[in-house]
Design an enzyme around this catalytic site. Structure first.
Site, PDB file in Angstrom:
ATOM      1  N   TYR A 142      13.229   4.378  -3.118  1.00 47.32           N
ATOM      2  CA  TYR A 142      12.202   4.205  -2.651  1.00 47.32           C
ATOM      3  C   TYR A 142      12.290   2.467  -2.085  1.00 47.32           C
ATOM      4  O   TYR A 142      12.553   1.637  -2.994  1.00 47.32           O
ATOM      5  CB  TYR A 142      10.768   4.292  -3.284  1.00 47.32           C
ATOM      6  CG  TYR A 142      10.430   5.810  -3.209  1.00 47.32           C
ATOM      7  CD1 TYR A 142      11.365   6.578  -3.285  1.00 47.32           C
ATOM      8  CD2 TYR A 142       9.175   6.371  -3.706  1.00 47.32           C
ATOM      9  CE1 TYR A 142      10.999   8.173  -3.323  1.00 47.32           C
ATOM     10  CE2 TYR A 142       8.779   7.478  -3.861  1.00 47.32           C
ATOM     11  CZ  TYR A 142       9.714   8.412  -3.615  1.00 47.32           C
ATOM     12  OH  TYR A 142       9.271   9.945  -3.846  1.00 47.32           O
ATOM     13  N   HIS A 181      -4.620   4.656  -8.615  1.00 47.46           N
ATOM     14  CA  HIS A 181      -3.309   4.430  -8.000  1.00 47.46           C
ATOM     15  C   HIS A 181      -2.932   3.422  -7.866  1.00 47.46           C
ATOM     16  O   HIS A 181      -1.644   3.007  -7.398  1.00 47.46           O
ATOM     17  CB  HIS A 181      -3.565   5.189  -6.777  1.00 47.46           C
ATOM     18  CG  HIS A 181      -2.288   5.569  -5.704  1.00 47.46           C
ATOM     19  ND1 HIS A 181      -1.880   4.750  -4.662  1.00 47.46           N
ATOM     20  CD2 HIS A 181      -1.422   6.476  -6.060  1.00 47.46           C
ATOM     21  CE1 HIS A 181      -0.913   5.351  -4.500  1.00 47.46           C
ATOM     22  NE2 HIS A 181      -0.647   6.244  -5.077  1.00 47.46           N
TER      23      HIS A 181
END
Length: 780
Positions: free
Chosen positions: A526, A493
């Site tokens: 975002y 990630h």
């Protein structure tokens, strides 16, 4: 990113139970949870024996204030209630209110596919799990109330508000002759040839129903041509047709007339059953367990195993039915029986069964005045527009990028320049989510074509992006790039890109580290940070992390970065304890963190201990927070805020006062078990004092000041908005905003100043009048 809600698959559950293969590790966790009575609401290993128990769920919020943990599932629903409040805000433009409504529906889909599916596995396991049953009951009640609130808002406020602006969804009961004629022509030319009605009888069992697809259950009367006494039929809507149709203005009588596919099918359902009476027809939609299970211990080819599992995802057990509220109980019972669901798993709705599809309304209606005005990100002042100077600027000083206020283009240019620069010899990058159309990935492909050493650590198990990532993997491999899939059992990630350049007689590394994905579309909506640096120590650490991901051997020591699952958790715990020591020594102690989620029990306990030592703790947690603030004796010095605005607050920022050193870390990791223990994550320190100041001001202070979009959490895990609606109007009246609608109802006055600051100091003056962009999906 909104997930395609009808790419799913066959069912027929009562006759053929879906084969969902749970991997051994997960089965063990579920069994252990059943034995212990604990709630395994997150995909996680068993908590250590000394972890405090989670708060028991009840019909209120999250148990009593004395419970140390807030239940995760109920906290997720509370988060979506906060998102829905954006849709309920009359200050938000009508089409944006509709967008927020669809965001909530998309979130609920994933919530049922993953979280509720796991709860049901626990509740229905071999050994009854009383805690899971209790949580599941509370979830159903809370989710049902949220769904009713959604449809009440749609029918009572949003549709009338849009109609007043000439945006009308024509329902069949209100069709004019012209609308009926248009709908009938569309039905016969585009819809009817694709429909296959299925009558239910001994030789026609209940058909396989696709996950989240649009279906109709039809109540019939009469006998067919074969003399069969037919009562029930199922009609499945074609997946290839749009769910929202644009009606010509001359037919609609309105500037923006729309029609739902459901209205067209139901309006002419009788055509499908000639000679029979269609007593009634009702929409329904089934949501299925969509988690993927790949056996970490047995798999030999992750890509092949995942490709097989993607097919199996569509065969998961049903967890929810959404059905028209007008559907008779006898038909609802039949549906429940076919899908092996309980009465509480049925969600009656007063409108379309899939509100996510109403996003098409926003795309079809060209009315900018009914949407947030566009915001053009500024070009960072620290970077020249010239490609030739990019690496020189990075080498001169660290460059902080704050998206979406600042453009994502420098990140793409970092990689595209590397692809074309003859001096660049190698590129390494991690990819978690990047989208089906990505300039970032095209740059990597071009670099490989030009003979550069390209290594991509691509995460195949990025939920709901697995297929897209496999397609990119194939394209990269076809041009000679080295594609690896990280470490089995640990999702990669971390957000890292490294460029190796030959400068004179030496190789020089340049690195981009980020809190968000390499996804150009989400970078516009975002909120995230990125750091471009040539700091030798930081670059050496990134090189070491890539070595760990692509090779074998013991982990070498990192001098600057913290990496999960090795040093990130210890770093966080040590920093918290250090603040506690300062407080006990009579020095000022302060912890601030901006996160998407906080649920790790060990971190929460450490924060409680620091609170008892006198540390002031300010937490900005957008989504789920399992820590309970404001409880005397263990969290009275802790505050928790959640900010829901036009941009999805996605960056993770850790701040520790550290006796005046002001330690700041940026990271891809939330304080969750999966991030800190079972993923490959990195946290990187901000070393440059000027950059450090920017992060403190733009990510922490901006959210801790008076903020009408912030929600404050109390000891009962209840959220209330901090400031009245009139606050922004007062600010506007004082002339502190460039335009009344600048970010009205969506961002705080400090965030507005932030936008104006970027526009005034870093971009063209024309941007002073720009407003922020569109809202993002509110669950990462």
């Amino acid at each position: 990113m909104i997930v395609n809600d009808e790419e799913a698959a066959p069912a027929g559950d009562a006759h053929r139970k879906a084969s969902v293969r749970a991997k051994p590790a997960k089965r063990a966790r579920l069994a252990a949870a059943s034995r212990s009575g604990k709630s395994v609401a997150e995909d996680r290993p068993e908590a250590p024996a000394d972890d405090p128990p989670e708060a028991p769920a009840d019909e209120h919020w999250h148990g009593s204030a004395s419970d140390p943990f807030v239940n995760r599932e109920l906290a997720l629903l509370a988060f979506n209630e906060r998102v829905l409040a954006q849709a309920e805000d009359p200050r938000v433009p009508p089409l944006e209110r509709l967008r927020y409504l669809t965001i909530v529906s998309n979130n609920l889909d994933e919530f049922f596919e993953i979280r509720v599916a796991e709860l049901k596995q626990l509740a229905e396991g071999h050994q009854e799990n009383a805690d899971a049953i209790r949580v599941l009951k509370a979830v159903r009640k809370r989710a049902g109330a949220l769904v009713r609130r959604q449809y009440a808002l749609l029918n009572r406020e949003l549709l009338p508000a849009l109609q007043a602006e000439g945006v009308v969804i024509h329902l069949s009961e209100h069709w004019t002759p012209a609308l009926r004629q248009w709908a009938e022509q569309f039905f016969h030319s585009e819809v009817e040839p694709l429909l296959t009605p299925i009558a239910l009888d001994p030789v026609h069992p209940f058909p396989r129903v696709l996950n989240k697809s649009l279906n109709f259950v039809v109540d019939l009367d009469g006998r067919d041509a074969f003399g069969r006494d037919v009562h029930i039929a199922i009609v499945q809507a074609p997946r290839s047709l749009p769910r929202v149709l644009s009606v010509p203005p001359e037919v609609s009588g309105q500037p923006h007339g729309l029609m739902l596919l459901t209205s067209v099918v139901q309006g002419f359902m009788h055509v499908l059953f000639p000679g029979l009476e269609v007593v009634s027809s009702h929409q329904f939609r089934v949501t299925r367990n969509s988690d993927l299970y790949v056996d970490d211990e047995e798999v030999t080819d992750l890509k092949a195993a995942l490709r097989d599992e993607l097919v199996q995802r569509h065969f998961g057990d049903a967890v929810r039915i959404e059905v028209s509220s007008s559907c008779p109980e006898v038909l609802c019972k039949r549906l429940r029986r076919e899908f092996s669901l309980e009465e509480d798993d049925v969600y009656p709705v007063d409108g379309p069964v899939n509100l996510v599809r109403l996003q098409q309304v926003i795309d079809l209606v060209d009315r900018p005045d009914l949407k947030f005005a566009g915001f053009v990100p500024a070009w960072p002042s620290a970077l020249s527009a010239s490609r030739n100077e990019l690496f020189d600027r990075i080498r001169a000083a660290d460059i902080l990028l704050h998206h979406p206020y600042e453009s994502f283009e420098p990140v793409q240019r970092f990689l595209s320049s590397a692809a074309s620069d003859p001096a660049v010899v190698a590129i390494k990058q991690t990819v978690y989510r990047t989208g089906a159309d990505s300039g970032v990935m095209e740059s990597l492909i071009e670099a490989a074509r030009r003979g550069k050493e390209v290594t991509v650590v691509l995460e195949l198990m990025a939920r709901f992006d697995e297929e897209t990532n496999m397609q990119w993997a194939s394209r990269l491999e076809s041009v000679g790039a080295l594609v690896v899939y990280g470490v089995v059992g640990h999702k990669t990630h971390a957000k890292m890109a490294m460029v190796v350049r030959r400068e004179g007689k030496r190789l020089v590394r340049y690195v981009h580290l980020g809190t968000g994905n390499y996804h150009p579309r989400t970078a516009r909506i975002y909120e995230d940070f990125g750091l471009l640096t040539a700091h030798p120590g930081m670059c050496a650490d990134v090189h070491e992390v890539f070595r760990r991901l692509t090779g074998l051997g013991q982990a070498g020591q990192l001098k600057h970065l913290a990496q999960a699952p090795f040093t990130l958790m210890p770093m966080v715990l040590e920093a918290i304890e250090r603040e506690a020591q300062h407080a006990r020594a009579g020095r000022k102690a302060l912890i601030r963190a901006k996160l998407n989620a906080l649920i790790d029990p060990q971190v929460i306990e450490a924060l409680y201990d620091a609170n008892r030592s006198g540390v002031k703790i300010d937490l900005i947690v957008r989504g789920v927070c399992a820590l309970r603030p404001g409880v005397k004796g263990f969290s009275e010095n802790i505050t928790v805020r959640s900010v829901i605005g036009r941009f999805l607050e996605h960056s993770r920022v850790y701040y520790f006062l550290n006796d005046g050193a002001h330690d700041i870390w940026l990271s891809s990791a939330d304080w969750m078990q999966r991030n800190l223990r079972r993923r490959v994550e990195v946290a990187f320190p901000i070393l440059d004092p000027a950059v450090k100041k920017r992060v403190m001001e733009e990510s922490l202070r901006v959210h801790l000041e008076d903020n009408p979009t912030a929600w404050t959490m109390n000891a009962r895990a209840e959220y209330t908005q901090e400031l009245p609606v009139t606050h922004l109007a007062e600010v506007a009246a004082r002339g502190e905003l460039e335009a009344r609608g600048l970010i009205l109802g969506s961002q705080s006055s400090s965030q507005q100043a932030l936008l104006l600051g970027f526009s005034a100091n870093r971009a063209k003056p024309a941007l002073l009048k720009a407003r922020a962009g569109v809202p993002a999906r509110q669950l990462s």
